[in-house]
Design a protein around this motif. Structure first.
Motif, short mmCIF file in Angstrom:
data_model
loop_
_atom_site.label_atom_id
_atom_site.label_comp_id
_atom_site.label_asym_id
_atom_site.label_seq_id
_atom_site.Cartn_x
_atom_site.Cartn_y
_atom_site.Cartn_z
N GLN A 19 0.82 -1.21 0.00
CA GLN A 19 0.00 0.00 0.00
C GLN A 19 0.86 1.26 0.00
OE1 GLN A 19 -2.75 0.23 3.28
NE2 GLN A 19 -3.68 2.12 2.53
N VAL A 20 1.93 1.30 0.79
CA VAL A 20 2.76 2.51 0.83
C VAL A 20 3.60 2.67 -0.43
CG1 VAL A 20 2.79 2.65 3.34
CG2 VAL A 20 4.68 1.54 2.15
N LEU A 21 3.77 1.58 -1.19
CA LEU A 21 4.49 1.66 -2.47
C LEU A 21 3.59 2.09 -3.62
CD1 LEU A 21 6.68 -1.58 -2.45
CD2 LEU A 21 7.41 0.76 -1.92
N MET A 32 7.94 11.41 -2.73
CA MET A 32 7.76 12.68 -3.44
C MET A 32 6.33 12.83 -3.91
SD MET A 32 11.05 12.78 -5.99
CE MET A 32 11.46 11.03 -6.07
N GLU A 33 5.92 14.07 -4.15
CA GLU A 33 4.63 14.31 -4.78
C GLU A 33 4.63 13.59 -6.12
OE1 GLU A 33 1.88 15.87 -3.75
OE2 GLU A 33 2.82 16.31 -1.82
N ASN A 34 3.43 13.11 -6.56
CA ASN A 34 3.39 12.27 -7.75
C ASN A 34 1.98 12.17 -8.28
OD1 ASN A 34 2.03 9.55 -6.76
ND2 ASN A 34 3.30 10.35 -5.10
N ASP A 35 1.87 11.56 -9.46
CA ASP A 35 0.55 11.22 -10.02
C ASP A 35 0.53 9.73 -10.39
OD1 ASP A 35 2.29 11.52 -12.16
OD2 ASP A 35 0.87 12.56 -13.44
N PHE A 36 1.10 8.92 -9.50
CA PHE A 36 1.22 7.48 -9.69
C PHE A 36 -0.14 6.79 -9.66
CE2 PHE A 36 1.50 3.20 -7.93
CZ PHE A 36 2.42 2.62 -8.79
N LYS A 43 2.05 6.19 -17.24
CA LYS A 43 3.14 7.16 -17.20
C LYS A 43 2.80 8.18 -16.11
CE LYS A 43 4.47 6.47 -21.91
NZ LYS A 43 4.74 6.99 -23.22
N PHE A 44 3.79 8.45 -15.26
CA PHE A 44 3.57 9.37 -14.15
C PHE A 44 4.84 10.15 -13.87
CE2 PHE A 44 5.22 5.50 -12.32
CZ PHE A 44 5.98 5.88 -11.23
N GLN A 45 4.73 11.10 -12.96
CA GLN A 45 5.88 11.91 -12.58
C GLN A 45 5.99 12.03 -11.07
OE1 GLN A 45 5.29 15.72 -14.53
NE2 GLN A 45 6.63 15.10 -16.21
N ASP A 59 10.33 11.63 -14.76
CA ASP A 59 9.36 10.93 -15.61
C ASP A 59 9.49 9.43 -15.40
OD1 ASP A 59 8.34 13.29 -16.81
OD2 ASP A 59 10.11 13.36 -18.11
N CYS A 60 8.35 8.77 -15.22
CA CYS A 60 8.34 7.34 -14.91
C CYS A 60 7.24 6.65 -15.72
CB CYS A 60 8.07 7.12 -13.43
SG CYS A 60 9.22 7.94 -12.30
N GLU A 61 7.40 5.33 -15.83
CA GLU A 61 6.36 4.49 -16.43
C GLU A 61 6.38 3.14 -15.74
OE1 GLU A 61 4.97 2.52 -20.68
OE2 GLU A 61 6.61 3.98 -20.67
#
Length: 189
Positions: A19-21, A32-36, A43-45, A59-61
């Motif tokens: 859950q925390v991941l 960090m702040e994110n849109d995961f 794709k998120f940041q 930038d992540c995916e």
């Protein structure tokens, strides 16, 4: 190739660690702040502001998702030529959960550029640092000093400050100091 491997034990069940991941709000508290979103291909940041004076997006995916055992995503900040890979593996153990982190990627050192040298490929997020030799001029009866500089060499810096920060202590701090706090908070709510 640079690689960081960490193993951390938490006295909480695997689902709580998962859950925390994978929860956007929990990630914002300990990382960090994110849109995961826990969705393969999402794709998120991450918005990085941990280092004073250095803010930016990572930038992540999501490239692997096996709930609640494994999560992997790419990680590329503006100074990286290519993404690194962050992989989380959760293993249930007696009394809690073992969390394994692997963060791997290429680290390229700065290369010296001559005035006539051109890079043959478009590097993302590169920056140039000019090494300068200082010349000191003392002006008599004026009590002032004038410094001027002469360019000596140019270097193409290819290392990511953010990537290096996380490999050299950032992950350790997050996993040993911040993540346990959010795990404890989730257990009391």
């Amino acid at each position: 190739m640079s690689r960081l491997n960490m193993e951390v034990f938490y006295p909480y069940p695997p689902q709580r660690v998962w859950q925390v991941l994978t929860n956007r709000q929990a990630l914002a508290v300990w990382l960090m702040e994110n849109d995961f979103e826990p969705c393969l291909g999402h794709k998120f940041q991450f918005v990085h502001s941990t280092l004073p004076g250095l803010e930016g997006n990572i930038d992540c995916e999501v490239i692997e998702l096996d709930e609640p055992r494994r999560l992997a995503f790419t990680w590329q900040d503006s100074m990286m030529c290519q993404p690194s890979i962050v992989t989380w593996t959760i293993q249930p153990v007696v009394g809690g959960t073992k969390l394994l982190l692997e963060h791997k990627g290429l680290i390229q050192k700065a290369i010296k550029l001559n005035e006539s040298m051109q890079l043959s490929q478009p590097w993302q997020g590169k920056f140039i640092h000019e090494s300068k030799a200082g010349i000191q001029t003392i002006i008599p009866n004026n009590r002032s000093t004038v410094f001027s500089s002469i360019p000596v060499s140019r270097y193409e810096a290819l290392d990511s400050i953010v990537f290096s920060y996380f490999l050299n202590g950032g992950w350790n701090y997050s996993l040993h100091e911040k993540l346990p706090q959010i795990l404890a908070t989730l257990c009391t709510n």
